[in-house]
Design an enzyme around this catalytic site. Structure first.
Site, PDB file in Angstrom:
ATOM      1  N   LEU A 160       8.153  -1.423   1.193  1.00 49.73           N
ATOM      2  CA  LEU A 160       9.055  -1.911   2.242  1.00 49.73           C
ATOM      3  C   LEU A 160      10.067  -2.893   1.668  1.00 49.73           C
ATOM      4  O   LEU A 160      11.272  -2.738   1.845  1.00 49.73           O
ATOM      5  CB  LEU A 160       8.251  -2.559   3.370  1.00 49.73           C
ATOM      6  CG  LEU A 160       9.061  -3.206   4.496  1.00 49.73           C
ATOM      7  CD1 LEU A 160       9.886  -2.166   5.234  1.00 49.73           C
ATOM      8  CD2 LEU A 160       8.139  -3.963   5.456  1.00 49.73           C
ATOM      9  N   SER A 193       3.076  -3.782  -5.143  1.00 47.95           N
ATOM     10  CA  SER A 193       1.730  -3.837  -5.710  1.00 47.95           C
ATOM     11  C   SER A 193       1.255  -2.423  -6.040  1.00 47.95           C
ATOM     12  O   SER A 193       1.323  -1.529  -5.199  1.00 47.95           O
ATOM     13  CB  SER A 193       0.760  -4.482  -4.708  1.00 47.95           C
ATOM     14  OG  SER A 193       1.115  -5.820  -4.472  1.00 47.95           O
ATOM     15  N   GLN A 456      -9.588 -29.881  -6.697  1.00 45.32           N
ATOM     16  CA  GLN A 456      -9.530 -31.342  -6.834  1.00 45.32           C
ATOM     17  C   GLN A 456     -10.934 -31.930  -7.000  1.00 45.32           C
ATOM     18  O   GLN A 456     -11.149 -32.840  -7.800  1.00 45.32           O
ATOM     19  CB  GLN A 456      -8.839 -31.950  -5.614  1.00 45.32           C
ATOM     20  CG  GLN A 456      -8.676 -33.448  -5.669  1.00 45.32           C
ATOM     21  CD  GLN A 456      -7.618 -33.899  -6.663  1.00 45.32           C
ATOM     22  OE1 GLN A 456      -6.803 -33.093  -7.088  1.00 45.32           O
ATOM     23  NE2 GLN A 456      -7.646 -35.165  -7.042  1.00 45.32           N
ATOM     24  N   GLU A 483       3.052  -9.628   3.384  1.00 44.07           N
ATOM     25  CA  GLU A 483       2.725  -9.078   4.712  1.00 44.07           C
ATOM     26  C   GLU A 483       3.446  -9.840   5.819  1.00 44.07           C
ATOM     27  O   GLU A 483       2.963  -9.959   6.934  1.00 44.07           O
ATOM     28  CB  GLU A 483       1.205  -9.101   4.968  1.00 44.07           C
ATOM     29  CG  GLU A 483       0.343  -8.552   3.845  1.00 44.07           C
ATOM     30  CD  GLU A 483       0.483  -7.054   3.636  1.00 44.07           C
ATOM     31  OE1 GLU A 483       1.619  -6.559   3.676  1.00 44.07           O
ATOM     32  OE2 GLU A 483      -0.531  -6.380   3.420  1.00 44.07           O
TER      33      GLU A 483
END
Length: 500
Positions: A160, A193, A456, A483
């Site tokens: 897309l 992807s 952390q 997305e």
């Protein structure tokens, strides 16, 4: 100095199911039971979840670091996942799918993401593509494309985003002109992807006029003449100088259509609109370069530009009617948002487990870190946000399965909330702090979110590549962008409310 090997994550994940279930079965409530991911599930769903957790621990987690560091696309492992039914989880059974619900799918992706978030995210995209063909394709298309997708004999890619149309997806430029019984595609897609490795490309392209009604959905198969791919995008924090794919017409590398050089003006958002982005991704064919980008995570799946140059595709490969492509794309993304939010949830869940274990064994000032009340409070905040994210995702999954009118807005809420809370600070708050110089205002947001806070709390060890929490953080960062960016999610949510 005590150092716990963080990369023994596979062994820890193998103990998750037993550790979570034992207190409930014995009638005692343990500390970990408050984040038990099986809470609220029926017995069948618990079995799906158990299978997915076991697969993640045995097949994915031990390889997660290697896939990331060597940028390996784990084809064999994904095909093993497909043997368990994970190649077409919510595809109908007559074409090889598992026929499960959206809630079942979310449960499975959360579990798999504890083993490797990046690989699970690709599997979720593959599933989305298979569902789109299964739902909107003809019977012939369903039986031709879906069976090899469900077994992962073939892999799918969702096409897309373009160099000049990211959030503004309806402005896409890739054209498909009808010539007899074929469409001839010209243009390119960015940040795909599975690009170059996938066998089936579900492509949104323009068959009509401007706007969403001029977009159609066409399946392009790998090997089709005119289909090619950009260089594999390297994923790290900095961007390297692009490598040239074509000779630029101007010796200085300038293009009048982009109003600048191909090395200027890269926008901070992946796929955000802008002419310079088009130059960087080779959208304007014959005059630009194919870039070698460096990003942050998702290294176990290849990301490339997908390029169409007079690419002739049979009309029989069109999914749905002409002009229906944008609707198909958005329907797919509703489920895709739940899927990617579930992947963030899995990363956050694994991070919480690893952090809990680290606090128990790491000693400072003569006591385990777990005895420090400040860190106890931080862990409690992480757990509360984890459970809230899970409940929101599962609520949206049920709404989508039931076809409710509020499903799209709930999917957007779930994606927005979970990907923000499971990763780190919201982008809008970070930008505000940059403009105003009020970094102190952002610090509480940085500290409250799960994967970042997990790193952390691991201290310096959390920042090392041999500690799993840093990979969970890197792999989940992009979920706030893809997305549909979280900024777009806010638009969709507010639009739904204001139209009532």
């Amino acid at each position: 100095m005590l150092r716990v090997p963080c990369w023994r994550v596979g062994a820890r994940l193998r103990g998750l199911r037993g550790g979570l279930q034992a207190p409930a079965e014995s009638g005692r409530r343990g500390v970990v039971s408050c984040i038990d991911p099986s809470t609220g599930l029926n017995e069948e769903q618990k079995e799906f979840q158990k299978v997915a957790f076991n697969f993640a621990a045995r097949e994915m987690a031990p390889n997660m670091a290697e896939w990331d560091q060597k940028e390996l696309f784990p084809v064999d492992v994904m095909r093993k996942a497909a043997q368990l039914g994970f190649g077409g989880i919510y595809v109908r059974t007559d074409v090889g799918g598992s026929g499960l619900s959206r809630l079942d799918t979310s449960v499975i992706f959360e579990a798999l993401a504890t083993g490797c978030t990046s690989t699970t995210a690709y599997i979720s995209i593959h599933n989305m593509c298979a569902w789109m063909i299964d739902t909107f394709g003809s019977e012939e298309q369903r039986h031709r494309f879906c069976p090899p997708l469900c077994t992962m004999e073939k892999f799918a890619a969702y096409c897309l985003t373009e160099p000049g149309s990211g959030s503004d997806a309806a402005s896409l430029l890739t054209s498909a002109k009808r010539r007899g019984d074929h469409y001839v595609l010209s243009g390119s897609k960015a940040f795909i992807s599975g690009g170059g490795e996938a066998d089936i490309y579900v492509v949104m392209c323009r068959t009509g006029g401007p706007g969403p009604k001029g977009i159609s959905c066409i399946v392009v198969e790998k090997g089709t003449p005119g289909l090619s791919f950009g260089k594999k995008e390297r994923k790290n924090i900095l961007m390297e100088v692009p490598q040239r794919r074509r000779v630029l017409p101007d010796p200085e590398g300038r293009c009048e259509k982009c109003l600048g050089t191909v090395f200027e003006g890269l926008s901070p958002g992946i796929g955000e609109p802008g002419g310079q982005d088009a130059a960087l991704s080779g959208q304007l064919l014959g005059s630009h370069t194919a870039p070698d980008f460096c990003q942050v995570g998702w290294n176990s799946q290849p990301t490339r530009a997908v390029i169409f140059e007079d690419c002739a595709v049979p009309v029989a490969n069109r999914i749905g009617d002409e002009g229906q492509g944008f609707l198909i794309a958005m329907k797919g993304l509703n489920g895709g948002r739940i899927n990617v939010a579930s992947c963030s949830l899995g990363a956050a869940y694994a991070s919480v487990i690893l952090t809990r274990d680290h606090l128990k064994v790491r000693k400072q000032f003569g006591e385990p870190l777990a005895s420090n009340q400040y860190l106890q409070f931080k862990l409690a905040d992480m757990v509360a946000r984890l459970v809230a994210s899970r409940l929101m995702i599962r609520s949206a999954a049920v709404a989508l399965q039931e076809g409710r009118e509020d499903a799209a807005a709930l999917c957007s809420m779930a994606k927005l909330f979970a990907t923000d809370e499971c990763f780190a600070v919201r982008a809008d708050a970070l930008c505000l702090s940059w403009v105003t110089g009020m970094w102190w205002a952002v610090r509480p947001l940085l500290e409250r979110c799960i994967c970042n806070q997990a790193l952390q709390m691991h201290g310096g060890y959390g920042y090392l590549k041999d500690c799993a929490v840093q990979q969970y953080m890197r792999d989940s960062r992009v979920h706030q962008i893809l997305e549909g960016s979280n900024e777009v999610m806010r638009i969709l949510i507010s639009r739904s409310l204001l139209q009532e």
